[in-house]
Design a protein around this motif. Structure first.
Motif, PDB file in Angstrom:
ATOM      1  N   ASP A 149       0.829  -1.309  -0.055  1.00  0.00           N
ATOM      2  CA  ASP A 149       0.144   0.140   0.017  1.00  0.00           C
ATOM      3  C   ASP A 149       0.770   1.333   0.142  1.00  0.00           C
ATOM      4  O   ASP A 149       1.784   1.369   0.372  1.00  0.00           O
ATOM      5  N   ALA A 150       0.266   2.380  -0.653  1.00  0.00           N
ATOM      6  CA  ALA A 150       0.951   3.519  -0.497  1.00  0.00           C
ATOM      7  C   ALA A 150       0.024   4.690  -0.048  1.00  0.00           C
ATOM      8  O   ALA A 150      -1.282   4.640  -0.458  1.00  0.00           O
ATOM      9  N   ALA A 151       0.503   5.701   0.386  1.00  0.00           N
ATOM     10  CA  ALA A 151      -0.211   6.917   0.797  1.00  0.00           C
ATOM     11  C   ALA A 151       0.049   7.913  -0.219  1.00  0.00           C
ATOM     12  O   ALA A 151       1.463   8.196  -0.523  1.00  0.00           O
ATOM     13  N   PHE A 152      -0.719   8.735  -0.359  1.00  0.00           N
ATOM     14  CA  PHE A 152      -0.549   9.805  -1.680  1.00  0.00           C
ATOM     15  C   PHE A 152      -0.689  11.249  -1.016  1.00  0.00           C
ATOM     16  O   PHE A 152      -1.544  11.566  -0.309  1.00  0.00           O
ATOM     17  N   VAL A 153       0.324  12.058  -1.351  1.00  0.00           N
ATOM     18  CA  VAL A 153       0.207  13.335  -0.996  1.00  0.00           C
ATOM     19  C   VAL A 153       0.304  14.194  -2.385  1.00  0.00           C
ATOM     20  O   VAL A 153       1.128  14.155  -3.051  1.00  0.00           O
ATOM     21  N   PHE A 154      -0.757  14.919  -2.689  1.00  0.00           N
ATOM     22  CA  PHE A 154      -0.893  16.031  -3.832  1.00  0.00           C
ATOM     23  C   PHE A 154      -0.210  17.417  -3.423  1.00  0.00           C
ATOM     24  O   PHE A 154      -0.635  17.916  -2.338  1.00  0.00           O
TER      25      PHE A 154
ATOM     26  N   TYR B   9       5.078   7.196   1.311  1.00  0.00           N
ATOM     27  CA  TYR B   9       4.399   8.303   0.568  1.00  0.00           C
ATOM     28  C   TYR B   9       4.775   8.739  -0.698  1.00  0.00           C
ATOM     29  O   TYR B   9       6.058   8.860  -1.087  1.00  0.00           O
ATOM     30  N   LEU B  10       3.932   8.754  -1.709  1.00  0.00           N
ATOM     31  CA  LEU B  10       4.118   9.087  -3.046  1.00  0.00           C
ATOM     32  C   LEU B  10       3.548  10.444  -3.124  1.00  0.00           C
ATOM     33  O   LEU B  10       2.440  10.736  -3.084  1.00  0.00           O
ATOM     34  N   HIS B  11       4.630  11.354  -3.537  1.00  0.00           N
ATOM     35  CA  HIS B  11       4.227  12.709  -3.743  1.00  0.00           C
ATOM     36  C   HIS B  11       3.903  13.066  -5.108  1.00  0.00           C
ATOM     37  O   HIS B  11       4.854  12.629  -6.012  1.00  0.00           O
ATOM     38  N   VAL B  12       2.851  13.626  -5.297  1.00  0.00           N
ATOM     39  CA  VAL B  12       2.537  13.949  -6.777  1.00  0.00           C
ATOM     40  C   VAL B  12       2.344  15.441  -6.831  1.00  0.00           C
ATOM     41  O   VAL B  12       1.655  16.060  -5.997  1.00  0.00           O
ATOM     42  N   HIS B  13       3.156  15.975  -7.740  1.00  0.00           N
ATOM     43  CA  HIS B  13       3.522  17.535  -7.997  1.00  0.00           C
ATOM     44  C   HIS B  13       2.964  17.784  -9.298  1.00  0.00           C
ATOM     45  O   HIS B  13       3.321  17.199 -10.377  1.00  0.00           O
ATOM     46  N   ILE B  14       2.006  18.798  -9.251  1.00  0.00           N
ATOM     47  CA  ILE B  14       1.403  19.215 -10.948  1.00  0.00           C
ATOM     48  C   ILE B  14       1.876  20.723 -10.891  1.00  0.00           C
ATOM     49  O   ILE B  14       1.529  21.547 -10.171  1.00  0.00           O
ATOM     50  N   PHE B  15       2.876  20.797 -12.134  1.00  0.00           N
ATOM     51  CA  PHE B  15       3.293  22.284 -12.425  1.00  0.00           C
ATOM     52  C   PHE B  15       2.511  22.793 -13.395  1.00  0.00           C
ATOM     53  O   PHE B  15       1.525  22.617 -14.145  1.00  0.00           O
ATOM     54  N   THR B  16       2.584  24.453 -13.753  1.00  0.00           N
ATOM     55  CA  THR B  16       1.673  24.989 -14.366  1.00  0.00           C
ATOM     56  C   THR B  16       2.071  24.696 -16.064  1.00  0.00           C
ATOM     57  O   THR B  16       1.013  24.928 -16.684  1.00  0.00           O
ATOM     58  N   ASP B  17       2.689  24.150 -16.439  1.00  0.00           N
ATOM     59  CA  ASP B  17       3.077  23.747 -17.862  1.00  0.00           C
ATOM     60  C   ASP B  17       2.663  22.349 -17.953  1.00  0.00           C
ATOM     61  O   ASP B  17       2.778  21.381 -18.978  1.00  0.00           O
TER      62      ASP B  17
ATOM     63  N   THR C  36       3.308  19.584 -16.385  1.00  0.00           N
ATOM     64  CA  THR C  36       4.293  18.668 -16.313  1.00  0.00           C
ATOM     65  C   THR C  36       3.945  18.195 -14.672  1.00  0.00           C
ATOM     66  O   THR C  36       3.545  18.729 -13.936  1.00  0.00           O
ATOM     67  N   VAL C  37       4.420  16.838 -14.481  1.00  0.00           N
ATOM     68  CA  VAL C  37       4.176  16.075 -13.360  1.00  0.00           C
ATOM     69  C   VAL C  37       5.414  15.404 -13.063  1.00  0.00           C
ATOM     70  O   VAL C  37       5.937  14.921 -13.560  1.00  0.00           O
ATOM     71  N   LYS C  38       5.567  15.579 -11.614  1.00  0.00           N
ATOM     72  CA  LYS C  38       6.595  14.867 -11.097  1.00  0.00           C
ATOM     73  C   LYS C  38       6.343  14.020  -9.765  1.00  0.00           C
ATOM     74  O   LYS C  38       5.498  14.522  -8.981  1.00  0.00           O
ATOM     75  N   PHE C  39       6.962  12.835  -9.535  1.00  0.00           N
ATOM     76  CA  PHE C  39       6.507  12.113  -8.559  1.00  0.00           C
ATOM     77  C   PHE C  39       7.915  11.626  -7.690  1.00  0.00           C
ATOM     78  O   PHE C  39       8.954  11.657  -8.366  1.00  0.00           O
ATOM     79  N   PHE C  40       7.767  11.612  -6.347  1.00  0.00           N
ATOM     80  CA  PHE C  40       8.916  10.914  -5.856  1.00  0.00           C
ATOM     81  C   PHE C  40       8.180  10.437  -4.460  1.00  0.00           C
ATOM     82  O   PHE C  40       7.130  10.590  -3.881  1.00  0.00           O
ATOM     83  N   TRP C  41       9.141   9.320  -3.972  1.00  0.00           N
ATOM     84  CA  TRP C  41       8.772   8.466  -2.672  1.00  0.00           C
ATOM     85  C   TRP C  41       9.426   9.161  -1.533  1.00  0.00           C
ATOM     86  O   TRP C  41      10.411   9.711  -1.662  1.00  0.00           O
ATOM     87  N   SER C  42       8.635   9.083  -0.497  1.00  0.00           N
ATOM     88  CA  SER C  42       9.378   9.816   0.827  1.00  0.00           C
ATOM     89  C   SER C  42       8.913   8.941   1.949  1.00  0.00           C
ATOM     90  O   SER C  42       7.779   8.260   1.833  1.00  0.00           O
ATOM     91  N   GLU C  43       9.562   9.002   3.286  1.00  0.00           N
ATOM     92  CA  GLU C  43       9.104   8.275   4.401  1.00  0.00           C
ATOM     93  C   GLU C  43       8.235   9.427   5.313  1.00  0.00           C
ATOM     94  O   GLU C  43       7.758   8.823   6.057  1.00  0.00           O
TER      95      GLU C  43
END
Length: 151
Positions: free
Chosen positions: A40-45, A128-136, A138-145
């Motif tokens: 399982d993963a937790a998601f942070v937007f 935690y899977l971090h989901v970042h959405i930017f103005t153009d 583009t999307v970036k993901f990264f894992w974190s504790e």
């Protein structure tokens, strides 16, 4: 007590080898699923857009929304949404970009977006899977504790 009596009535007449086979047939799928299934993963937007974003979905799993980014700090952040499984490396990310009242008055309208993206490899101890959405878009993901973001 009734369960024990019932099990004894059913299992006592059977030979030991058959009792063992029945127990293996019952418990091996549970052990297999626990051992080999995706974690399982937790998601942070995180929203880095000057418009509110809501209804963010990752492979159909709702992971939240966030207010418009004000240009300061690491982006407007939604809460951590728990829990979901990620079984594949490529996922479908959908989101709806909304508007503030002043943006609506200026003629902007909400629009939905869809993107196929690859999930980075997950270290074993990262939750935690971090989901970042930017103005153009583009999307970036990264894992974190933790729920803190590096961007």
């Amino acid at each position: 007590m009734i369960g024990r009596w019932l099990v004894n009535k059913v299992l006592d007449p059977l030979p030991v080898w058959l009792q063992v086979m029945l127990l293996l047939a019952i418990f091996s799928p549970v052990a297999w699923n626990y051992t080999f299934s995706a974690k399982d993963a937790a998601f942070v937007f995180h929203n880095h857009v000057d418009r509110p974003i809501h209804d963010v979905n990752l492979n159909g799993k709702w992971i939240g929304g966030a207010a418009a980014h004000d240009g300061n700090g690491p982006g407007a952040r939604g809460g951590a949404i728990c829990c979901g499984k990620l079984d594949s490396e490529e996922v479908e990310l959908t989101w709806t970009v909304s508007v503030t009242q002043s943006q609506y008055d200026a003629g902007l309208r909400k629009k939905s977006k869809r993107l196929l993206v690859e999930i980075p490899e997950r270290p074993n101890d990262e939750l935690y899977l971090h989901v970042h959405i930017f103005t153009d878009d583009t999307v970036k993901f990264f894992w974190s504790e933790s729920t803190k973001s590096d961007y």
